[in-house]
Scaffold this active site. Structure first.
Site, PDB file in Angstrom:
ATOM      1  N   ARG A   1      98.721 -36.349 -91.732  1.00 17.72           N
ATOM      2  CA  ARG A   1      97.569 -35.437 -91.772  1.00 17.72           C
ATOM      3  C   ARG A   1      97.249 -35.068 -93.220  1.00 17.72           C
ATOM      4  NH1 ARG A   1      97.720 -30.254 -92.263  1.00 17.72           N
ATOM      5  NH2 ARG A   1      99.581 -29.917 -91.044  1.00 17.72           N
TER       6      ARG A   1
ATOM      7  N   TYR B   1      70.229 -34.288 -90.046  1.00 24.08           N
ATOM      8  CA  TYR B   1      71.007 -34.768 -88.901  1.00 24.08           C
ATOM      9  C   TYR B   1      71.340 -33.582 -87.978  1.00 24.08           C
ATOM     10  CZ  TYR B   1      74.764 -36.889 -86.244  1.00 24.08           C
ATOM     11  OH  TYR B   1      75.556 -37.350 -85.226  1.00 24.08           O
TER      12      TYR B   1
ATOM     13  N   ASP C   1      74.013 -36.685 -97.936  1.00 30.19           N
ATOM     14  CA  ASP C   1      74.459 -37.544 -96.837  1.00 30.19           C
ATOM     15  C   ASP C   1      73.713 -38.864 -96.994  1.00 30.19           C
ATOM     16  OD1 ASP C   1      74.717 -38.920 -94.430  1.00 30.19           O
ATOM     17  OD2 ASP C   1      74.589 -37.120 -93.175  1.00 30.19           O
TER      18      ASP C   1
ATOM     19  N   LYS D   1      78.772 -45.742 -89.103  1.00 29.88           N
ATOM     20  CA  LYS D   1      77.514 -46.508 -89.100  1.00 29.88           C
ATOM     21  C   LYS D   1      77.655 -47.766 -89.971  1.00 29.88           C
ATOM     22  CE  LYS D   1      76.451 -42.811 -86.809  1.00 29.88           C
ATOM     23  NZ  LYS D   1      75.827 -41.645 -87.401  1.00 29.88           N
TER      24      LYS D   1
HETATM   25  C1  PLP Z   1      76.043 -40.222 -87.360  1.00 27.58           C
HETATM   26  C2  PLP Z   1      75.655 -39.364 -88.490  1.00 27.58           C
HETATM   27  C3  PLP Z   1      76.427 -38.261 -88.885  1.00 27.58           C
HETATM   28  C4  PLP Z   1      77.672 -37.841 -88.143  1.00 27.58           C
HETATM   29  O1  PLP Z   1      78.670 -38.793 -88.207  1.00 27.58           O
HETATM   30  P1  PLP Z   1      79.834 -38.950 -87.106  1.00 27.58           P
HETATM   31  O2  PLP Z   1      80.643 -40.090 -87.600  1.00 27.58           O
HETATM   32  O3  PLP Z   1      79.144 -39.202 -85.791  1.00 27.58           O
HETATM   33  O4  PLP Z   1      80.557 -37.649 -87.067  1.00 27.58           O
HETATM   34  C5  PLP Z   1      76.028 -37.544 -89.990  1.00 27.58           C
HETATM   35  N1  PLP Z   1      74.907 -37.842 -90.669  1.00 27.58           N
HETATM   36  C6  PLP Z   1      74.117 -38.879 -90.318  1.00 27.58           C
HETATM   37  C7  PLP Z   1      72.889 -39.154 -91.098  1.00 27.58           C
HETATM   38  C8  PLP Z   1      74.453 -39.669 -89.216  1.00 27.58           C
HETATM   39  O5  PLP Z   1      73.666 -40.689 -88.852  1.00 27.58           O
END
Ligand code: PLP
Length: 397
Positions: free
Chosen positions: A56, A114, A186, A211
């Site tokens: 962790r 998001y 992000d 993603k």
């Molecule tokens: C999917 C996504 C998130 C969250 O990510 P997780 O891996 O599902 O927790 C945050 N920001 C954007 C732009 C996303 O597409």
């Protein structure tokens, strides 16, 4: 090892430690590490000696993944860039935002953000006395006016869902510097194969590695990258919040990175084919993709992004409103209906009934989203097959 049957079963011979570097990434599927002496244990835990103690806290496979992303995001920089691995994109975003705020702090964030991040800011962080002002993130003057003396974070997304607006990264970085705040971006929809926000002066980048970084829709993870100083604070809070990336997921995500530029180049060129093709279809009233010269942020994207790469999300609005949008999804044969994005398979989702389901048609209009709009994540199939599927579905409406 001598002893009884059970002792020998537990205390098996130690696995060999090879002198050669393995070409593949070893998976350290262990919760804990052992020490030769009590002194070593004390020193590693106290941070006086480098080493691993508990997964962790740190895990070598997770560290390898975070370091690989840092190398990609920080490629064009002189200063050192380091990464921290997380169990999901939201684990990365929540830890970073908690680490950069305390009760009474203020965040400026884009209205087009998001959904999970919006919920985090308006529920969890609000409960601990952190206020957020949501503004039109593409309007630098609006961002500037929202800044207060207690603003500690200016937040943005490189490419924002679903209209694919592009953040003015150098402008936001300058505003944050002026305000003494940290700029956080992000960059999930872009990935470092399209744009590297740190090169444009942004302080800290977060990703949902689920993603494009992983790229195969088979692992959940997140990552944050920044200077060693910023990341030391983030790591400290990550340990206490507990959201580290698991070793098996780290292995899959790390393997995905090897083909990131190849995949993203193809994702992007196919998205341009799909977006341009849809624009010509009489059944389509609007297409949002920054690679199209008709997109409002095309010039900014061309300036900030790598040549010919504009991301691979295409938002298309068929004529006929909400019903047409949902019917379009249902009539597709190759393109699947699924959440998430950035994987090998092209997927589609009707925006008004899924990611933006809480918004009424009026609220959708206020956000510049048509009730019929669908979001397409363009995958790695042959682009003409993806487009043909969309065209046959549109023709049938
Ligand atoms: C999917 C996504 C998130 C969250 O990510 P997780 O891996 O599902 O927790 C945050 N920001 C954007 C732009 C996303 O597409």
């Amino acid at each position: 090892m001598s002893g009884g049957e059970n002792t020998r079963a537990v205390h098996t011979p130690a696995a060999p430690v090879p002198a050669q570097t393995p070409l593949g990434l070893p998976v350290y599927r262990t919760a804990a590490f052992s020490f030769s002496t009590a002194q070593e244990y004390a020193e590693v835990l106290g941070g006086e000696r480098p080493g691993y103690s508990y997964s962790r806290v740190d895990n070598p496979t997770a560290d390898a993944f975070a370091a690989a992303v840092a190398a990609l995001e920080g490629a064009g920089l002189d200063g050192e860039v380091v990464g921290q691995p997380f169990a999901s994109g939201m684990a990365a975003i929540s830890t970073v935002l908690l680490s950069l705020t305390s009760s009474g702090a203020h965040v400026v964030a884009p209205r087009q953000i998001y959904g999970g991040t919006y919920a985090l800011l308006t529920t969890v962080l609000a409960r601990f006395g952190v206020q957020t002002t949501f503004v039109d993130g593409t309007d630098l003057e609006a961002v500037r006016s929202a800044v207060r003396p207690e603003t500690t974070v200016i937040y943005a997304e490189t490419l924002a869902n679903p209209t694919m607006s592009v953040a003015d990264l150098p402008g936001l970085a300058a505003l944050a510097r002026e305000a003494g705040a940290t700029s956080v971006v992000d960059s999930t929809f872009a990935s470092p194969a399209v744009c590297r926000p740190l090169e444009h002066g942004i302080d800290l980048v977060v990703h949902s590695a689920t993603k494009y970084l992983g790229g195969h829709s088979d692992a959940t993870g997140g990552v944050a990258v920044a200077s060693p100083k910023l990341m030391a604070a983030v790591r400290h809070d990550r340990i206490d919040l507990g959201g580290i990336l698991a070793p098996d997921e780290a292995f899959l995500l790390h393997r995905g990175l090897a083909t990131l530029p190849l995949r993203v180049e193809r994702h992007c060129s196919s998205a341009l084919v799909v977006a341009s093709g849809l624009l010509e279809h009489p059944g389509v009233q609007r297409v949002d993709h920054p690679g199209l010269p008709t997109h409002r942020d095309h010039a900014l994207a061309t300036k900030l992004f790598d040549a010919g790469r504009y991301g691979a999300i295409v938002t298309a609005t068929p004529r006929g409103g909400r019903e047409a949008g949902m019917a379009l999804c249902d009539r597709l044969r190759l393109v699947g209906i699924a959440t998430s994005l950035g994987g090998t398979h092209s997927v589609v989702g009707h925006i008004g009934s899924t990611t933006h389901r809480q918004l009424s048609d009026e609220a959708l209009a206020g956000a510049d989203i048509d009730p019929g709009a669908v979001r397409i994540s363009v995958g790695l199939e042959d682009p003409e097959d993806i487009l043909a599927d969309l065209v046959q579905a549109l023709d049938s409406l």
